[in-house]
Design a protein around this motif. Sequence first.
Motif, PDB file in Angstrom:
ATOM      1  N   GLY A 175     -90.198 -14.149 -39.838  1.00  0.00           N
ATOM      2  CA  GLY A 175     -91.162 -13.769 -40.861  1.00  0.00           C
ATOM      3  C   GLY A 175     -90.646 -12.662 -41.750  1.00  0.00           C
ATOM      4  O   GLY A 175     -89.588 -12.074 -41.499  1.00  0.00           O
ATOM      5  N   LEU A 218     -90.320  -5.567 -37.432  1.00  0.00           N
ATOM      6  CA  LEU A 218     -90.962  -5.182 -36.181  1.00  0.00           C
ATOM      7  C   LEU A 218     -90.635  -3.730 -35.857  1.00  0.00           C
ATOM      8  O   LEU A 218     -89.639  -3.184 -36.336  1.00  0.00           O
ATOM      9  CB  LEU A 218     -90.468  -6.090 -35.052  1.00  0.00           C
ATOM     10  N   HIS A 231     -91.123  -9.481 -42.228  1.00  0.00           N
ATOM     11  CA  HIS A 231     -91.739  -8.327 -41.575  1.00  0.00           C
ATOM     12  C   HIS A 231     -90.667  -7.580 -40.797  1.00  0.00           C
ATOM     13  O   HIS A 231     -89.701  -8.186 -40.314  1.00  0.00           O
ATOM     14  CB  HIS A 231     -92.834  -8.802 -40.620  1.00  0.00           C
ATOM     15  N   TYR A 239     -98.259 -11.518 -38.825  1.00  0.00           N
ATOM     16  CA  TYR A 239     -97.730 -10.585 -39.822  1.00  0.00           C
ATOM     17  C   TYR A 239     -97.334 -11.418 -41.033  1.00  0.00           C
ATOM     18  O   TYR A 239     -97.501 -12.649 -41.045  1.00  0.00           O
ATOM     19  CB  TYR A 239     -96.526  -9.798 -39.258  1.00  0.00           C
ATOM     20  N   ASP A 240     -96.793 -10.766 -42.064  1.00  0.00           N
ATOM     21  CA  ASP A 240     -96.470 -11.442 -43.320  1.00  0.00           C
ATOM     22  C   ASP A 240     -95.535 -12.632 -43.096  1.00  0.00           C
ATOM     23  O   ASP A 240     -94.416 -12.468 -42.626  1.00  0.00           O
ATOM     24  CB  ASP A 240     -95.820 -10.434 -44.280  1.00  0.00           C
ATOM     25  N   ARG A 241     -96.022 -13.826 -43.423  1.00  0.00           N
ATOM     26  CA  ARG A 241     -95.265 -15.074 -43.361  1.00  0.00           C
ATOM     27  C   ARG A 241     -94.646 -15.348 -41.980  1.00  0.00           C
ATOM     28  O   ARG A 241     -93.485 -15.752 -41.880  1.00  0.00           O
ATOM     29  CB  ARG A 241     -94.204 -15.109 -44.471  1.00  0.00           C
ATOM     30  N   HIS A 242     -95.431 -15.110 -40.965  1.00  0.00           N
ATOM     31  CA  HIS A 242     -94.994 -15.486 -39.622  1.00  0.00           C
ATOM     32  C   HIS A 242     -94.655 -16.972 -39.613  1.00  0.00           C
ATOM     33  O   HIS A 242     -95.416 -17.804 -40.112  1.00  0.00           O
ATOM     34  CB  HIS A 242     -96.099 -15.209 -38.602  1.00  0.00           C
TER      35      HIS A 242
END
Length: 283
Positions: A61, A65, A63, A3-6
């Motif tokens: 990240g 969840l 994001h 996901y975004d910038r994990h």
Amino acid sequence: MYYDRHCIVIDKIHRPMVVDRDTLACQFDFIVQFPHFFIGSNSDLPLVGGSILNHEHFQGGAHLLPLMHARPAYEVPLKTEGVTCHVLNWFNTAFLFKSRAKEPLLDAALTVIKAWRTYSDPTLDILAQTEEPHNTATTLMRLEEGEFFLYVILRNNRRSKRYPEGIFHAHPEYHHIKSEGIGLIEAGGLFILPARLKRQLMLIEEELKDDYKPAQIVERHPELAPHQPMIQFIYNNREDDLRKEVTTFVNRTCQAILIDTAVFKHDANGQAGLTRFIKEALG
């Protein structure tokens, strides 16, 4: 990656994973420095824990969840001022603590985590200790408009003859989708599925499009035998959009796996057990 910038945050000191006050303090300090990220710690026991239990690390990240969109089911009364706590309407057993201050937030969450470490309820297959400890927690934290959100998911890694891979793990009927451990990302509702599954599901979709029957598909591709119940279900209920049907089946299986990981199920017995635990932990 997922996901975004994990991101993975690794301790510069080589020491085992643990879930304690220092763990939560590290998460808190990370969020202060990176307020647009969430940060999570896997549990500190095998099966329900991180993939590298012998080295402290976190995942995060930019994001949200699915867990972080879950609605509160009900509020849990706390003695700690400046903190609210809710049981979330979520598949597994999750608490949400909210506060604008660090110490009260950590105090309240640790009250639940410490109580859970030693809590047993044999009527629900929950044993805190046999030859080894079994109860632990997965923790995630984020910041929103100056308020800290701390999610605590109760975990238990005990095995049994009926469930040798774990009582509160994906049950055997779902292993064709995922048999690996359920880490913090999956516990939070985003499943990292095995790479082989993408190829297998595409093959199933193509075979169904070509009007092969379930038995024929398995005969043509023996490696798809573990998926036969899914193939039969989709075949019996097929519509025009096979991709959607396959995706829906996998999504529902992932939900069922999360329910398997719930230490307190969503039936009457499970919720009565959760009430008993809350009373013992916070009463």
